[in-house]
Design a protein around this motif. Structure first.
Motif, PDB file in Angstrom:
ATOM      1  N   PHE A 163     -25.088   0.416 -19.247  1.00 38.71           N
ATOM      2  CA  PHE A 163     -25.069   1.546 -20.232  1.00 38.71           C
ATOM      3  C   PHE A 163     -26.049   1.126 -21.416  1.00 38.71           C
ATOM      4  O   PHE A 163     -26.043   0.031 -21.968  1.00 38.71           O
ATOM      5  N   PRO A 166     -23.994  10.000 -21.217  1.00 37.76           N
ATOM      6  CA  PRO A 166     -24.414   8.482 -21.147  1.00 37.76           C
ATOM      7  C   PRO A 166     -25.706   8.003 -20.604  1.00 37.76           C
ATOM      8  O   PRO A 166     -25.918   8.737 -19.662  1.00 37.76           O
ATOM      9  N   MET A 205     -19.773   7.644 -23.763  1.00 42.78           N
ATOM     10  CA  MET A 205     -20.088   6.149 -23.464  1.00 42.78           C
ATOM     11  C   MET A 205     -19.887   5.949 -22.013  1.00 42.78           C
ATOM     12  O   MET A 205     -20.362   5.141 -21.386  1.00 42.78           O
ATOM     13  N   LYS A 206     -18.729   6.543 -21.440  1.00 40.77           N
ATOM     14  CA  LYS A 206     -18.501   6.274 -20.170  1.00 40.77           C
ATOM     15  C   LYS A 206     -18.368   7.666 -19.018  1.00 40.77           C
ATOM     16  O   LYS A 206     -19.008   7.572 -18.012  1.00 40.77           O
ATOM     17  N   LYS A 207     -18.525   8.767 -19.755  1.00 45.26           N
ATOM     18  CA  LYS A 207     -18.816  10.013 -18.980  1.00 45.26           C
ATOM     19  C   LYS A 207     -19.415  11.043 -19.826  1.00 45.26           C
ATOM     20  O   LYS A 207     -19.227  11.048 -20.991  1.00 45.26           O
ATOM     21  N   ARG A 211     -27.929   5.357 -18.683  1.00 46.69           N
ATOM     22  CA  ARG A 211     -27.848   4.153 -17.926  1.00 46.69           C
ATOM     23  C   ARG A 211     -29.161   3.582 -17.517  1.00 46.69           C
ATOM     24  O   ARG A 211     -30.041   4.627 -16.804  1.00 46.69           O
TER      25      ARG A 211
END
Length: 546
Positions: free
Chosen positions: A176, A168, A134-136, A170
């Motif tokens: 996201f 992820p 989700m972040k990296k 974007r």
């Protein structure tokens, strides 16, 4: 008290003396050479573990960047276009079969599109492949299939295992919007294992019992190895030894109670791929690994014993007049024992003593020839068994002796080359054709360099050339040299049975010591330049420029 005759006394004395002389020469001449040969055998196993780790990292780096590139496409970022997304994912799986499953989720973790529509409509929000990405970017270690276990059963009934890579997604506002997730089949590791081990075993009879292990660092679980050991854990004492960092191989006792020559390497990532810290262990039973060393030792001892018996008989016939010559021989033997350069003396005044001294000299020559044989086998350990070119060990030997000691006022080109599309040749015509191609490429490379220059095969389809600069316009000279090599490699190559192929190659170059004092640093820079050649379209030469 009975007394032995002079002949008997001298014969027994002579027999003991020759045995001692043989032992001294065998130990002093053969011991060091045997140690060096064992070192080369251990380094050869280390090279196998290094190649395995390198290929694992390179494979994962390739898949990692393929997904990274895909996640940055507008088609993937746009929230619509599900059909276009599906086409991209299916095309990726079609061309790279190691992708068992690739899917895209929305930001809630629901699969909205996937290869073969597997898991579409299902939620994977609790799975690490979604949560961690989700972040990296996320790379997950080997694990058994969960949601896909029933949809993709193993044909042999064994659990299906995957390695995860996810990125992820974007949108154009940087928000996201979901995850591009994938499962890589663990079977690809077995193919890499076969590509390294089978050629190694085919060219070395003593390597038939070599075994390769891939170990997960966190729990020492065997991910790849002998079938009866997969899934078990190795003792920490075997995998977490301080000597691993100081020496790439040693002799270790394994849980089965046997001693093995054991080499170590780490899969610790490549370029922007972070790696999973797998431990690569290669082992071979010590009795097969060092069989050639023991055979040579036995041969040396046998020659010495035969010579001892022969000279005892000679001593029987010349007993009355050998005291002084024997003393001189003993002095010479002691000099040899101390490592001094000397020869067994001649005795020309007495025919029998002359024969004896000549025989002793021949025995010394035989043992010296045995040492030469050990030296020849040491040289074989520096050769690539397929192409006959020097290998990685020989490369560093050349650097130590030639560059760091003799050429401080010279500049050298380091040319790092690999073949473009070599895997396609293997897949189309078979591994034997691939081997034949590598041999012919090696012949062309040897023909491209002058006396005093150096060319080696590092493994797979990778080669390195070290060539002395001859002009002050070094970059121009290096590019012309690289283009000449590419032109030579690009010429059609016949593989027999009417098959003719054209192979391309990419070259990266760096100049020593202009680009760096340490040769390892210059090799890395040439490797980076190689990938610039790849990125610019392949079949070209690129030089690193600070």
């Amino acid at each position: 008290m009975s007394h032995v005759s002079l002949r008997t006394f001298f014969s027994l004395t002579f027999l003991i003396f020759i045995i001692l002389l043989t032992a001294v020469l065998t130990i002093s001449v053969g011991s060091k050479s045997s140690e060096e040969m064992e070192e080369e055998i251990g380094n050869s196993l280390s090279n196998v573990s290094y190649q395995m780790a390198d290929k694992l990292d390179f494979f994962m780096w390739s898949r990692y960047n393929e997904l990274k590139l895909l996640s940055e496409l507008n088609t993937i970022k746009d929230e619509g276009n599900l059909d276009d997304k599906r086409v991209l994912l299916n095309e990726l799986q079609k061309n790279i079969s190691s992708f068992s499953w690739v899917g895209i989720t929305n930001k809630e973790g629901e699969v909205i599109v996937a290869t073969n529509n597997m898991l579409v409509g299902n939620s994977i929000k609790e799975r690490p492949v979604y949560l961690e990405a989700m972040k990296k970017p996320f790379v997950g270690d080997v694990h058994e299939a969960v949601l896909l276990a029933k949809l993709m059963p193993s044909p042999n009934g064994e659990p299906v295992e995957f390695v995860d890579i996810s990125f992820p997604i974007r949108n154009h506002k940087g928000e996201f919007s979901g995850v591009l997730a994938s499962h890589l089949s663990w079977d690809w590791s077995k193919e890499i294992h076969r590509s390294i081990i089978e050629p190694y075993k085919a060219h070395l009879k003593s390597a038939k019992r070599v075994e390769v292990f891939i170990i997960r660092s966190e729990d020492n679980r065997i991910l790849l190895g002998p079938d009866d050991m997969i899934g078990t854990a190795l003792p920490t004492s075997l995998t977490n030894d301080n000597s691993i960092s100081d020496q790439n191989w040693n002799i270790r006792k394994w849980p089965d109670g046997r001693d093995y020559v054991t080499s170590y390497s780490y899969s610790d990532g490549y370029l922007n791929y972070p790696g999973l810290n797998w431990k690569i262990i290669v082992r071979e039973p010590i009795d097969t690994a060092f069989a050639s060393v023991e055979k040579l030792k036995s041969y040396t001892l046998t020659v010495g014993m035969i010579a001892a018996i022969l000279f005892a008989v000679i001593g029987w016939f010349i007993a009355g007049r050998v005291a002084n010559p024997l003393k001189e021989i003993a002095i010479a033997a002691n000099q040899l024992k101390r490592g001094e350069r000397t020869e067994i003396p001649y005795f020309t005044r007495i025919r029998d003593l002359n024969d004896l001294s000549l025989s002793l000299r021949e025995m010394v020559d035989t043992i010296m020839e045995t040492k030469s044989e050990l030296g020849r086998m040491k040289k074989l350990a520096l050769k690539d068994s397929l192409t006959g070119l020097p290998n990685r060990v020989a490369l560093y030997s050349f650097i130590d002796k030639k560059l760091e000691n003799d050429a401080n006022d010279e500049n050298y080109f380091f040319l790092f080359m690999d073949l473009d599309g070599f895997k396609d040749i293997n897949d189309t015509y078979g591994h034997q054709a691939g081997d034949d191609l590598l041999v012919k490429v090696a012949d062309r490379l040897k023909a491209s360099v002058k006396k005093g220059d150096f060319v080696a095969r590092l493994g797979g389809d990778e080669f390195i050339l070290i060539i002395r600069c001859e002009t002050n316009s070094r970059i121009d000279e290096g590019i012309k040299l690289g283009e000449s090599i590419i032109s030579s490699i690009n010429s059609p190559i016949s593989l027999g049975d009417g098959v003719e192929v054209v192979i391309r190659c990419s070259i990266g170059g760096a100049i020593w010591p202009e680009c760096g004092i340490e040769p390892d640093e210059v090799i890395d820079l040439a490797d980076q330049a190689l990938y610039q050649s790849k990125d610019k379209g392949k079949n070209q030469v690129t030089f690193y420029q600070a």
